[in-house]
Scaffold this active site. Structure first.
Site, PDB file in Angstrom:
ATOM      1  N   SER A 127     -13.831  23.454 -29.624  1.00 53.82           N
ATOM      2  CA  SER A 127     -14.074  22.189 -30.310  1.00 53.82           C
ATOM      3  C   SER A 127     -12.966  21.973 -31.325  1.00 53.82           C
ATOM      4  O   SER A 127     -12.515  22.921 -31.968  1.00 53.82           O
ATOM      5  CB  SER A 127     -15.429  22.240 -31.009  1.00 53.82           C
ATOM      6  OG  SER A 127     -15.481  21.277 -32.038  1.00 53.82           O
ATOM      7  N   LYS A 144     -17.244  27.014 -31.443  1.00 51.46           N
ATOM      8  CA  LYS A 144     -17.660  26.505 -30.139  1.00 51.46           C
ATOM      9  C   LYS A 144     -16.833  27.043 -28.980  1.00 51.46           C
ATOM     10  O   LYS A 144     -15.620  27.194 -29.064  1.00 51.46           O
ATOM     11  CB  LYS A 144     -17.564  24.968 -30.112  1.00 51.46           C
ATOM     12  CG  LYS A 144     -18.613  24.242 -30.905  1.00 51.46           C
ATOM     13  CD  LYS A 144     -20.054  24.484 -30.435  1.00 51.46           C
ATOM     14  CE  LYS A 144     -20.342  23.827 -29.098  1.00 51.46           C
ATOM     15  NZ  LYS A 144     -20.340  22.371 -29.183  1.00 51.46           N
ATOM     16  N   TYR A 197      -9.984  -5.521  12.941  1.00 53.21           N
ATOM     17  CA  TYR A 197      -9.272  -5.177  11.707  1.00 53.21           C
ATOM     18  C   TYR A 197      -9.277  -6.348  10.735  1.00 53.21           C
ATOM     19  O   TYR A 197      -9.106  -7.503  11.133  1.00 53.21           O
ATOM     20  CB  TYR A 197      -7.818  -4.769  12.009  1.00 53.21           C
ATOM     21  CG  TYR A 197      -7.036  -4.437  10.750  1.00 53.21           C
ATOM     22  CD1 TYR A 197      -7.085  -3.159  10.204  1.00 53.21           C
ATOM     23  CD2 TYR A 197      -6.286  -5.407  10.093  1.00 53.21           C
ATOM     24  CE1 TYR A 197      -6.404  -2.857   9.033  1.00 53.21           C
ATOM     25  CE2 TYR A 197      -5.598  -5.118   8.923  1.00 53.21           C
ATOM     26  CZ  TYR A 197      -5.667  -3.844   8.403  1.00 53.21           C
ATOM     27  OH  TYR A 197      -4.996  -3.546   7.237  1.00 53.21           O
ATOM     28  N   THR A 210     -38.711  26.948 -11.424  1.00 50.86           N
ATOM     29  CA  THR A 210     -39.042  25.626 -10.884  1.00 50.86           C
ATOM     30  C   THR A 210     -39.405  24.799 -12.106  1.00 50.86           C
ATOM     31  O   THR A 210     -39.933  25.336 -13.086  1.00 50.86           O
ATOM     32  CB  THR A 210     -40.240  25.656  -9.909  1.00 50.86           C
ATOM     33  OG1 THR A 210     -41.406  26.068 -10.624  1.00 50.86           O
ATOM     34  CG2 THR A 210     -39.997  26.609  -8.735  1.00 50.86           C
ATOM     35  N   HIS A 211     -39.097  23.521 -12.073  1.00 48.93           N
ATOM     36  CA  HIS A 211     -39.328  22.638 -13.233  1.00 48.93           C
ATOM     37  C   HIS A 211     -38.621  23.180 -14.472  1.00 48.93           C
ATOM     38  O   HIS A 211     -39.043  22.903 -15.592  1.00 48.93           O
ATOM     39  CB  HIS A 211     -40.821  22.474 -13.518  1.00 48.93           C
ATOM     40  CG  HIS A 211     -41.639  22.137 -12.309  1.00 48.93           C
ATOM     41  ND1 HIS A 211     -41.941  20.833 -11.957  1.00 48.93           N
ATOM     42  CD2 HIS A 211     -42.187  22.924 -11.349  1.00 48.93           C
ATOM     43  CE1 HIS A 211     -42.672  20.847 -10.844  1.00 48.93           C
ATOM     44  NE2 HIS A 211     -42.820  22.099 -10.435  1.00 48.93           N
ATOM     45  N   GLN A 260      -7.325  -2.005   4.151  1.00 47.30           N
ATOM     46  CA  GLN A 260      -6.265  -1.264   3.482  1.00 47.30           C
ATOM     47  C   GLN A 260      -6.814  -0.532   2.250  1.00 47.30           C
ATOM     48  O   GLN A 260      -6.263   0.488   1.829  1.00 47.30           O
ATOM     49  CB  GLN A 260      -5.145  -2.229   3.082  1.00 47.30           C
ATOM     50  CG  GLN A 260      -3.961  -1.552   2.440  1.00 47.30           C
ATOM     51  CD  GLN A 260      -2.776  -2.481   2.361  1.00 47.30           C
ATOM     52  OE1 GLN A 260      -2.172  -2.816   3.383  1.00 47.30           O
ATOM     53  NE2 GLN A 260      -2.447  -2.936   1.173  1.00 47.30           N
ATOM     54  N   GLU A 285     -18.820  21.283 -16.779  1.00 50.88           N
ATOM     55  CA  GLU A 285     -19.168  19.898 -17.104  1.00 50.88           C
ATOM     56  C   GLU A 285     -18.319  18.930 -16.296  1.00 50.88           C
ATOM     57  O   GLU A 285     -18.796  17.885 -15.842  1.00 50.88           O
ATOM     58  CB  GLU A 285     -18.988  19.652 -18.597  1.00 50.88           C
ATOM     59  CG  GLU A 285     -19.987  20.415 -19.444  1.00 50.88           C
ATOM     60  CD  GLU A 285     -19.671  20.321 -20.925  1.00 50.88           C
ATOM     61  OE1 GLU A 285     -20.453  19.721 -21.644  1.00 50.88           O
ATOM     62  OE2 GLU A 285     -18.623  20.849 -21.355  1.00 50.88           O
ATOM     63  N   SER A 324       0.835  -1.207   0.000  1.00 51.22           N
ATOM     64  CA  SER A 324       0.000   0.000   0.000  1.00 51.22           C
ATOM     65  C   SER A 324       0.864   1.248   0.000  1.00 51.22           C
ATOM     66  O   SER A 324       0.339   2.364  -0.048  1.00 51.22           O
ATOM     67  CB  SER A 324      -0.929   0.009   1.214  1.00 51.22           C
ATOM     68  OG  SER A 324      -0.174  -0.036   2.414  1.00 51.22           O
ATOM     69  N   LYS A 374      -8.055   3.591   1.866  1.00 54.37           N
ATOM     70  CA  LYS A 374      -7.356   4.854   1.638  1.00 54.37           C
ATOM     71  C   LYS A 374      -7.486   5.438   0.226  1.00 54.37           C
ATOM     72  O   LYS A 374      -7.727   6.647   0.093  1.00 54.37           O
ATOM     73  CB  LYS A 374      -5.890   4.716   2.068  1.00 54.37           C
ATOM     74  CG  LYS A 374      -5.758   4.798   3.604  1.00 54.37           C
ATOM     75  CD  LYS A 374      -4.404   4.436   4.139  1.00 54.37           C
ATOM     76  CE  LYS A 374      -4.164   2.956   4.325  1.00 54.37           C
ATOM     77  NZ  LYS A 374      -5.183   2.227   5.093  1.00 54.37           N
TER      78      LYS A 374
END
Ligand code: ARG
Length: 466
Positions: free
Chosen positions: A286, A292, A326, A158-159, A331, A299, A27, A334
């Protein structure tokens, strides 16, 4: 192929692990980043051993000097990590033992199980502080954007349909609330981390006369009054991975917040809305379409949130079926938290950078918010103040909206006579409702988008983020 074991645990083995096993079980390639925390833990532990007389002051000093040298080597990139030695703990201990004979006593009354739990609790306190600072940076960028565009109104949605007018600042302050909760959540995680595992041993403590409070104090695991905080059950201490899950959950939720903010910005920057121009520095073009300008930072913020959620899910699944205490599965705890930390830190900086470069389009925002239909609810409230029950008022305004649509005119272009025919409570002053300024001024209660409560929020955030 029997090879002798290099490991500190090699005593009972006649053969060392296969190369494949070494590769599989190491590790150190990812836990080497715990080195500063591991060394801090070893210094505190050896100080405690000297304090209770299990080693001499001389041995302690030699261990401390050796650890300092190793830390300097690591910081300078001059330390060679050996995957054969599995993890950060054994790499450092063996390097220390080579230079300091007394280091053979360092692991007295300690297991890698309470050691790694300690390293990680120290790391969570560190990581929480780093993320809090970065999120604060993003919050300040938001406040600055709200200040720079204080007079802009936009439709709230809303929506994803235009709903009611709001100051842009009110929308940005909604994001600010989200980020501020994230910052508080990382403070909670850090507070939960603030208990010292050392002394729990492998799972059942030790027979040796150690002083857990001494170690806790030396490592800063103390409450507001400076009193040491030590974990209360040795088995739970080495098996518990709640903090990993809490931390990953805080990162995942932070990611979800950023993703929602990013989605608003992506929509707002499209030609269809054109409320905002995103900074060139956080967009790309692009390879094919020369015109573009893509909202890539937003994103990716949205995309990274998937990864942060995945890390949380990995941890929940990792822990769910494990017997106490344990197990080596742990391990694998992490990489997901380190990845969540790294990505969250990056995301916080990127969102701050993106926010700092936003240029709002006043004309487009004004045109969108000018739509009188956004004040249809205010028109119902107008009737309510004239004694009409809200349900009837809602219905009557609905008929007004329908009439405007039939006549292909804006809501406020109907005549007082027309609307009075729909409901007699509509008086000659009915169209005053469509005064945007007046409409917002009426939203004066706490948490509302009127100028007075929004001014209060400006004052509150300026103070809180100063
Ligand atoms: N590298 C190990 C981990 O991260 C340290 C603890 C090892 N303990 C053990 N009993 N093998 O989990």
């Amino acid at each position: 192929m029997a090879k002798p074991s290099h490991a500190t645990w090699g005593g009972r083995f006649t053969a060392g692990p296969a190369d494949l096993m070494l590769q599989f079980s190491e590790s150190v390639s990812f836990d080497c980043r715990l080195a500063p925390f591991d060394i801090a833990g070893s210094k505190a532990h050896s100080a405690m051993l000297a304090h209770v007389g299990l080693i001499t002051a001389r041995e302690r000093d030699a261990i401390h000097a050796g650890l300092d040298t190793i830390l300097a080597q690591i910081a300078a990139g001059k330390f060679t990590w050996d995957t054969k030695l599995e993890d950060v703990h054994m790499n450092i201990e063996q390097a220390l033992t080579k230079r300091v004979p007394a280091a053979a006593k360092l692991h007295t009354a300690r297991s890698r199980n309470d050691q790694v739990a300690t390293d990680m609790r120290l790391w969570f306190k560190f990581a929480g502080a780093v993320l809090r600072k970065k999120i604060l940076g993003a919050e300040r960028a938001l406040l600055a954007a709200a200040e720079a565009n204080r007079d802009i109104l936009i439709p709230g949605y809303t929506h994803l349909q235009r709903a009611q007018p709001v100051p842009l600042a009110h929308h940005l302050f909604a994001w600010l609330e989200m980020l501020d909760r994230d910052r508080a959540r990382f403070a909670d995680v850090a507070a939960h981390a603030n208990w010292c595992p050392l002394g729990s041993g492998a799972l059942a403590g030790t027979t040796l006369p150690i002083d857990r409070e001494f170690t806790a104090k030396a490592l800063g695991f103390v409450d507001a009054k400076g009193r040491p905080q030590v974990t209360q059950n040795s088995m739970d201490t080495v098996a518990d991975r709640d903090l990993f899950i809490e931390f990953a959950a805080a990162c995942a939720l932070f990611g979800v917040h950023l993703s929602r903010m990013a989605e608003d910005l992506i929509l707002w920057s499209s030609a269809e809305f054109k409320f905002v121009e995103l900074p060139d520095a956080f967009c790309t073009g692009s390879s094919l379409m020369p015109q573009k300008k893509n909202p890539d930072s937003c994103e990716l913020l949205r995309g990274k949130s998937a990864r942060l959620q995945g890390n949380l899910h990995t941890l929940l699944t990792l822990v769910k079926g494990l017997p106490l205490t344990y197990n080596r599965d742990l391990q694998e705890d992490k990489p997901p938290v380190f990845d969540s930390f790294d990505q969250s830190a990056l995301c916080a900086d990127v969102v701050a950078g993106t926010l700092a470069g936003l240029v709002f389009n006043r004309e487009r925002c004004a045109a969108a918010v000018r739509d009188p239909a956004l004040l249809a609810t205010d028109l119902a409230d107008y009737l309510v103040l004239r004694g009409v029950p809200f349900r009837d008022a809602h219905h009557a305004v609905g008929a007004v909206v329908r009439l405007a649509e039939q006549n292909s005119v804006a809501l406020d272009q109907l005549s007082a006579e027309d609307v009075n025919k729909i409901h007699p409570a509509f008086g000659p002053d009915w169209a005053d409702v469509f005064d945007l300024k007046r409409a917002l001024a009426k939203r004066a209660g706490t948490g509302m988008p009127g100028p007075a409560p929004v001014a209060k929020q400006f004052a509150r955030w300026k103070k809180a983020l100063a």
